[in-house]
Motif scaffolding. Structure first.
Motif, mmCIF file in Angstrom:
data_model
loop_
_atom_site.group_PDB
_atom_site.id
_atom_site.type_symbol
_atom_site.label_atom_id
_atom_site.label_comp_id
_atom_site.label_asym_id
_atom_site.label_seq_id
_atom_site.Cartn_x
_atom_site.Cartn_y
_atom_site.Cartn_z
ATOM 1 N N LEU A 30 -45.171 135.995 54.970
ATOM 2 C CA LEU A 30 -45.522 134.848 54.142
ATOM 3 C C LEU A 30 -44.397 133.820 54.227
ATOM 4 C CD1 LEU A 30 -47.204 133.405 51.892
ATOM 5 C CD2 LEU A 30 -45.855 134.719 50.248
ATOM 6 N N ARG A 31 -44.740 132.591 54.604
ATOM 7 C CA ARG A 31 -43.768 131.492 54.636
ATOM 8 C C ARG A 31 -44.275 130.388 53.720
ATOM 9 N NH1 ARG A 31 -39.978 131.939 58.704
ATOM 10 N NH2 ARG A 31 -40.441 133.507 60.258
ATOM 11 N N VAL A 32 -43.336 129.721 53.009
ATOM 12 C CA VAL A 32 -43.696 128.694 52.032
ATOM 13 C C VAL A 32 -42.924 127.409 52.336
ATOM 14 C CG1 VAL A 32 -43.761 128.113 49.579
ATOM 15 C CG2 VAL A 32 -44.099 130.473 50.293
ATOM 16 N N LEU A 33 -43.635 126.273 52.263
ATOM 17 C CA LEU A 33 -43.061 124.953 52.472
ATOM 18 C C LEU A 33 -43.368 124.094 51.259
ATOM 19 C CD1 LEU A 33 -41.907 123.061 54.872
ATOM 20 C CD2 LEU A 33 -44.252 122.262 54.976
ATOM 21 N N GLN A 34 -42.416 123.300 50.803
ATOM 22 C CA GLN A 34 -42.653 122.398 49.676
ATOM 23 C C GLN A 34 -42.357 120.978 50.115
ATOM 24 O OE1 GLN A 34 -40.687 123.403 46.037
ATOM 25 N NE2 GLN A 34 -41.154 121.473 45.087
ATOM 26 N N GLN A 81 -35.713 130.320 54.062
ATOM 27 C CA GLN A 81 -36.376 130.184 55.350
ATOM 28 C C GLN A 81 -36.858 131.500 55.933
ATOM 29 O OE1 GLN A 81 -33.711 128.226 57.975
ATOM 30 N NE2 GLN A 81 -33.215 126.657 56.515
ATOM 31 N N LYS A 82 -36.475 132.598 55.369
ATOM 32 C CA LYS A 82 -36.929 133.894 55.867
ATOM 33 C C LYS A 82 -38.305 134.187 55.276
ATOM 34 C CE LYS A 82 -32.752 135.768 57.284
ATOM 35 N NZ LYS A 82 -32.618 136.127 58.650
ATOM 36 N N GLY A 131 -44.115 117.514 45.852
ATOM 37 C CA GLY A 131 -43.917 118.651 44.971
ATOM 38 C C GLY A 131 -44.894 119.789 45.243
ATOM 39 N N GLY A 132 -45.894 119.541 46.094
ATOM 40 C CA GLY A 132 -46.878 120.572 46.423
ATOM 41 C C GLY A 132 -46.287 121.614 47.359
ATOM 42 N N ARG A 133 -46.873 122.789 47.344
ATOM 43 C CA ARG A 133 -46.396 123.884 48.198
ATOM 44 C C ARG A 133 -47.513 124.343 49.119
ATOM 45 N NH1 ARG A 133 -42.498 127.723 44.497
ATOM 46 N NH2 ARG A 133 -41.041 126.067 43.984
ATOM 47 N N LEU A 134 -47.125 124.681 50.328
ATOM 48 C CA LEU A 134 -48.040 125.222 51.321
ATOM 49 C C LEU A 134 -47.559 126.617 51.663
ATOM 50 C CD1 LEU A 134 -50.313 124.893 53.465
ATOM 51 C CD2 LEU A 134 -48.550 123.992 54.988
ATOM 52 N N ALA A 135 -48.433 127.606 51.489
ATOM 53 C CA ALA A 135 -48.096 128.990 51.813
ATOM 54 C C ALA A 135 -48.994 129.447 52.954
ATOM 55 C CB ALA A 135 -48.294 129.887 50.600
ATOM 56 N N VAL A 136 -48.381 130.061 53.963
ATOM 57 C CA VAL A 136 -49.123 130.538 55.128
ATOM 58 C C VAL A 136 -48.767 132.000 55.368
ATOM 59 C CG1 VAL A 136 -49.523 130.222 57.593
ATOM 60 C CG2 VAL A 136 -49.110 128.233 56.151
#
Length: 74
Positions: A69-73, A48-49, A4-9
């Motif tokens: 900015l890209r985000v992955l959960q 995904q954009k 459930g955590g998110r990673l933002a780069v």
């Protein structure tokens, strides 16, 4: 990354963005030019954009124009 955590780069250069994009695709179980077989451990948030700066933000801060900015959960 906890479930459930998110990673933002945030990336500022095209080569950085390519590395992030391919790493996120591999984590989501999608094939990339580098690998063909991986297990799915995370999902991409949104469409995904990358999130790009608005025209207003770019006007206030010209260096922001190249930011993505890209985000992955997980």
């Amino acid at each position: 990354l906890a479930p459930g955590g998110r990673l933002a780069v945030i990336s500022f250069h095209s080569l950085e963005d390519r590395l992030v994009k391919h790493a996120f695709a591999r984590a989501a179980g999608r094939p990339t030019p580098e690998d063909e077989h991986r297990t799915r451990v995370a999902v991409l948030v949104g469409n995904q954009k990358p999130v790009l700066p608005s025209e207003e933000e770019t006007a206030r801060n010209p260096r922001a124009r190249s930011a993505k900015l890209r985000v992955l959960q997980k």
